[in-house]
Design an enzyme around this catalytic site. Structure first.
Site, PDB file in Angstrom:
ATOM      1  N   HIS A  86     -78.713  36.638 -11.697  1.00  0.00           N
ATOM      2  CA  HIS A  86     -79.288  38.152 -11.411  1.00  0.00           C
ATOM      3  C   HIS A  86     -80.215  38.227 -10.523  1.00  0.00           C
ATOM      4  O   HIS A  86     -80.452  38.678  -9.528  1.00  0.00           O
ATOM      5  CB  HIS A  86     -78.981  38.901 -12.569  1.00  0.00           C
TER       6      HIS A  86
ATOM      7  N   CYS B  89     -68.693  34.866   1.341  1.00  0.00           N
ATOM      8  CA  CYS B  89     -69.776  35.618   1.128  1.00  0.00           C
ATOM      9  C   CYS B  89     -70.698  35.425  -0.141  1.00  0.00           C
ATOM     10  O   CYS B  89     -71.120  36.140  -0.504  1.00  0.00           O
ATOM     11  CB  CYS B  89     -69.214  37.147   0.891  1.00  0.00           C
TER      12      CYS B  89
HETATM   13  C1  PEP Z   1     -69.195  35.529  -5.750  1.00  0.00           C
HETATM   14  O1  PEP Z   1     -68.689  35.316  -6.588  1.00  0.00           O
HETATM   15  O2  PEP Z   1     -69.317  34.386  -4.756  1.00  0.00           O
HETATM   16  C2  PEP Z   1     -69.795  36.799  -5.140  1.00  0.00           C
HETATM   17  C3  PEP Z   1     -70.128  36.799  -4.031  1.00  0.00           C
HETATM   18  O3  PEP Z   1     -69.854  37.748  -6.133  1.00  0.00           O
HETATM   19  P1  PEP Z   1     -70.902  37.705  -7.221  1.00  0.00           P
HETATM   20  O4  PEP Z   1     -71.974  37.136  -6.930  1.00  0.00           O
HETATM   21  O5  PEP Z   1     -71.282  39.266  -6.989  1.00  0.00           O
HETATM   22  O6  PEP Z   1     -69.900  37.645  -8.398  1.00  0.00           O
END
Ligand code: PEP
Ligand code: MG
Length: 841
Positions: free
Chosen positions: A409, A785
């Site tokens: 986080h 992403c």
């Molecule tokens: C991922 O899991 O790659 C993502 C972009 O979502 P998060 O990091 O919010 O789980």
């Protein structure tokens, strides 16, 4: 002669000769010749010596393929011996001649004969006795007299330099800098142009740009033997410096030589297409150029020099784009610690978000906010951060956590905010009672003490070292504009807030590739409503609370659309497990009970009902969307109403709505049906037509495998490589930091897969997902992403697979734009990845 056979220095000297610069006689030995020397096969020494005439004085310098790979130090004044010394005493005076001989004996003893350096110190004011003492010391230590034959001296120098290059330590050191195991060394033998004698004599270096800024400026130093002091010309602004700030500058002392050197600088730019530092001597007024090397430069200067060379027509724009290391841009985007400043290292962790920040230690989000309110910069130190810490992170200058990895986080939010961040500093402990952190070795730092985070290196430093500020100048922008002309893959930004979106826009991201909407619920005044919703008795009560959240979400999205001015905005529906919105300690639970006017036991019962053994594999993402559908319905309505509003006020908006954590086609069907229904309602109620695109986040292995089915209902597939890495390896992205360094050290993983995309395993799933997704829907848009999106290797992979775009933290957008352009150019111009453009000739 080529850099690949004789090394960069030899190649450069050859070009200087061709430019008619006054170089002393020079002979270059090739890599194969030096390799043979290391193995005992000497070249014809008479043939080499023949070039230099009677009784020469020579130097030997290394010439590796890339100057950064290092090599043995130069050895000067080869050929000095007793008879030469006598002659030079007449010509130059005893002091100069003795000093030369002493320096040669010293460097021979240490580097060629490999004797103990302590026995060969040169006294400050050596008299005639010092030379006899040094020769005697040599004879004692080496068991033989100092060699007198220049040919033998040269032969031994060549042998020792060739062997030094092939030694294990030197090989490992250069391999660490990227040299191949069989990298060769060339040697350059050159007649000495001493810079001592009658008339004006001396030696110096000169360069024509400032190494820090890259702006035109004449700098260097000149040691005048005749004047007996340094004369340094600093700047065309006619500031003349000498060692005692009096006396003439080099320009005044030797105006002709100075003017010639300026012309040589111009010639180097034109013919070598580079900013060079020229090493020269003046011997009785006559100028000799000994060497020219590429000017050392800061990241900022490297951008400025490349752009200036292209603008002056010396190099094409393609080459300017290829010459700048993408990592150098990253440095420019953030404040960073002055590399020459002393560092008082407290502990090292994982470099999670680049840049440096200084502030007082605080241990809670509240303390960070209070500190910011007092105008005191602070560093938030936490075991790990949770969504509740966001406001504290906003208030802090930087964040340091003890747990967590590159996708934790703190790391994700830090990168999004451009906030320097070091995570996983597992050698630190927090002593809560004493409000101190304890570093390895028992060093304690108390709340309020000043520390500096270097989020680029992962180091935590005590105190406040000198910093360099971020610089986004015209050259930076121009280079990136050129990069965009060559790039063939899109670059979007992961942006959750208007501030992120503005940064993305400033860095010319081509839209938002991931807006994590849950971050919006942690804002002041909203988290309480979220908790009310979680505690609602039934669907009707939940809908009532969501009605109150709707206008806030609508305003969030309207603002993002406004900032992005018609660029695509991809909004991911709610993803985290609900328990993340609940307090974890007893005091927080009591506050919550008070706020909701329910008993503490009711609160505890609800919290325990939501508790999961494995929340990241539990009730989150689309699973929540299907079991509590009113959350996604509210979000869809907010998106569409904001679309109507933004399209009325500005450019038409086609929002992208993305469903997280999908693993089966049916999930998409169910959610799509509800979202379509909400879209129809909003169209009817507003009387405004609009389109939207529904997409799926591919972040479970099954979604990649079933991409053909899933794409039937999805206009785009965006690979969430954070979760996909977590699930492919079965590794917790929050906890793996604890053992990751041991795994990497033991070669289990080449790199932390959360940091560097695992092309073999996770990459295989990306490939399969892309192929099957296209099979299901040929025009499906493909992107990535996860946090890997900004890295060069991930961009290279995505280009090869024909992805449409990558999406990364806003501050990584410029780096991604440059990396993508370089990859496209290298492919077009057929330049191997290993070749560094513009480092040698
Ligand atoms: C991922 O899991 O790659 C993502 C972009 O979502 P998060 O990091 O919010 O789980
Ligand atoms: Mg995810």
């Amino acid at each position: 002669m080529s850099a690949a056979r004789h090394g960069g220095r030899a190649k450069c000297l050859q070009r200087l000769v061709r430019m008619d610069l006054p170089l002393p006689t020079t002979v270059a030995l090739s890599f194969s010749c030096v390799h043979a020397i290391a193995n005992g096969r000497m070249p014809d020494m008479d043939e080499i010596m023949r070039h230099f005439g009677e009784a020469p004085l020579l130097s030997v310098r290394p010439s590796s393929q890339d100057p950064d790979w290092g090599g043995p130090g130069a050895i000067l004044n080869i050929g000095m011996n007793d008879s030469r010394h006598v002659r030079m005493c007449d010509e130059l005076g005893e002091e100069a001649a003795t000093s030369l001989y002493l320096r040669f004996i010293q460097s021979w003893a240490v580097h060629v004969a490999r004797l103990d350096p302590d026995s060969f110190d040169i006294p400050d004011h050596p008299g005639p006795d010092a030379l006899q003492a040094m020769l005697a010391a040599y004879e004692v230590e080496a068991d033989e007299p100092f060699p007198q034959d220049p040919s033998v001296q040269l032969c031994e120098v060549l042998r020792s330099m060739a062997r030094a290059w092939e030694g294990t330590t030197a090989r490992l050191l250069r391999q660490a800098k990227g040299a191949p195991a069989d990298a060769g060394l060339g040697l350059v033998v050159q007649q000495m142009a001493l810079g001592v004698g009658q008339g004006e004599c001396g030696s110096g270096v000169i360069q024509f740009v400032d190494s820090l800024t890259g702006l035109p400026q004449v700098t260097g130093r000149y040691l005048s033997q005749s004047q007996g002091r340094d004369a340094l010309k600093a700047g065309a602004g006619a500031i003349y410096l000498t060692r005692d700030d009096r006396g003439p500058s080099f320009e005044e002392l030797c105006p002709d030589a100075f003017a010639r050197l300026l012309r040589m600088g111009d010639l180097c730019r034109e013919r070598l297409r580079e900013e060079m530092q020229i090493e020269f001597t003046l011997q009785e007024g006559k100028l000799h150029v000994l060497d020219a090397v590429r000017v050392q430069r800061s990241s900022r200067a490297s951008v400025r020099i490349a752009v200036a060379l292209a603008e002056d027509g010396m190099i094409p724009r393609e080459e300017a784009v290829l010459r700048v290391e993408p990592q150098a841009l990253s440095e420019l985007l953030h404040r960073h610690v002055d590399p020459s400043a002393p560092r008082d290292l407290v502990v090292s962790g994982i470099a999670a978000s680049p840049g440096a920040a200084t502030g007082r230690i605080v241990f809670s989000a509240n303390a960070a906010q209070a500190s910011a309110a007092r105008g005191e910069p602070c560093i938030l130190v936490r075991r790990e951060t949770t969504p509740e810490d966001i406001r504290g992170m906003h208030a802090a200058e930087g964040v340091l956590t003890i747990r967590g990895g590159i996708t934790s986080h703190a790391a994700v939010i830090g990168r999004g905010l451009g906030l320097p961040c070091v995570v996983g500093a597992s050698d630190l402990t927090i002593d809560r009672k004493k409000r101190q952190v304890i570093a390895p070795g028992g060093r304690r730092l108390s709340e309020g003490e000043i520390i500096t985070l270097d989020g680029t290196s992962g180091e935590v430093l005590a105190g406040e070292p000198a910093m360099f500020e971020a610089v986004l100048d015209g050259a930076f922008r121009r280079l990136l504009d050129w990069a965009d002309d060559f790039r063939d893959i899109g670059v979007r930004a992961n942006a959750d807030t208007p501030a992120d979106a503005q940064t993305a826009r400033n860095f010319q991201a081509q839209g938002i590739g991931l807006c994590r909407t849950e971050h919006m619920f942690f804002e002041e005044g909203r988290i309480g409503m979220m908790r009310e919703m979680i505690f609602a008795k039934d669907e009707a009560a939940r809908r009532t609370v969501l009605e109150r959240l709707l206008p806030m979400q609508r305003a969030d999205f309207a603002r993002l659309f406004e900032i992005m001015q018609g660029q695509p905005v991809c909004i991911r529906l709610f993803d985290p497990p609900l328990h993340e919105f609940l307090p974890s300690d007893r005091a927080g639970l009591r506050d919550l009970a008070d706020g909701l006017a329910v008993s503490l036991s009711d609160v505890e019962a609800r919290v325990s009902a939501l508790t999961e053994y494995n929340p990241m594999l539990g009730m989150r993402g689309v699973r929540l969307g299907i079991t509590v559908p009113e959350i996604y319905e509210m979000q869809a309505r907010a998106i569409f109403e904001a679309t109507v509003q933004a399209s009325r006020d500005g450019d038409p908006v086609v929002p992208e709505v993305m469903i997280p954590l999908v693993s089966a086609m049916r999930e998409v069907e169910l959610v799509k049906a509800r979202i379509d229904a909400v879209a129809a309602q909003v169209r009817t109620q507003s009387g405004v037509e609009f389109d939207y695109r529904l997409g799926v986040m591919v972040e479970t292995p099954r979604a990649a495998l079933r991409a053909a089915d899933i794409a039937q209902h999805a206009a785009f597939l965006s690979f969430g490589t954070n979760d996909l890495t977590q699930m492919t390896y079965g590794l917790s992205r929050d906890d793996a930091g604890r053992f990751m360094s041991i795994y990497v050290k033991n070669g289990v993983y080449e790199e932390d897969p959360f940091h560097s995309l695992d092309l073999e395993g996770v990459g295989e799933l990306l490939k399969i997902g892309a192929e099957r997704g296209r099979a299901g829907r040929p025009d499906v848009t493909l992107s990535i992403c996860g946090e890997h999106g900004g890295s060069r290797s991930a961009i290279e992979f995505c280009r090869k697979q024909g992805f449409d775009y990558v999406s990364c933290s806003p501050f990584r957008v410029p780096v991604a734009r440059l990396s993508a352009a370089q990859l496209a150019l290298r492919e077009r111009l057929d330049i191997d990845e290993k070749v560094t453009v513009g480092r040698f000739f």
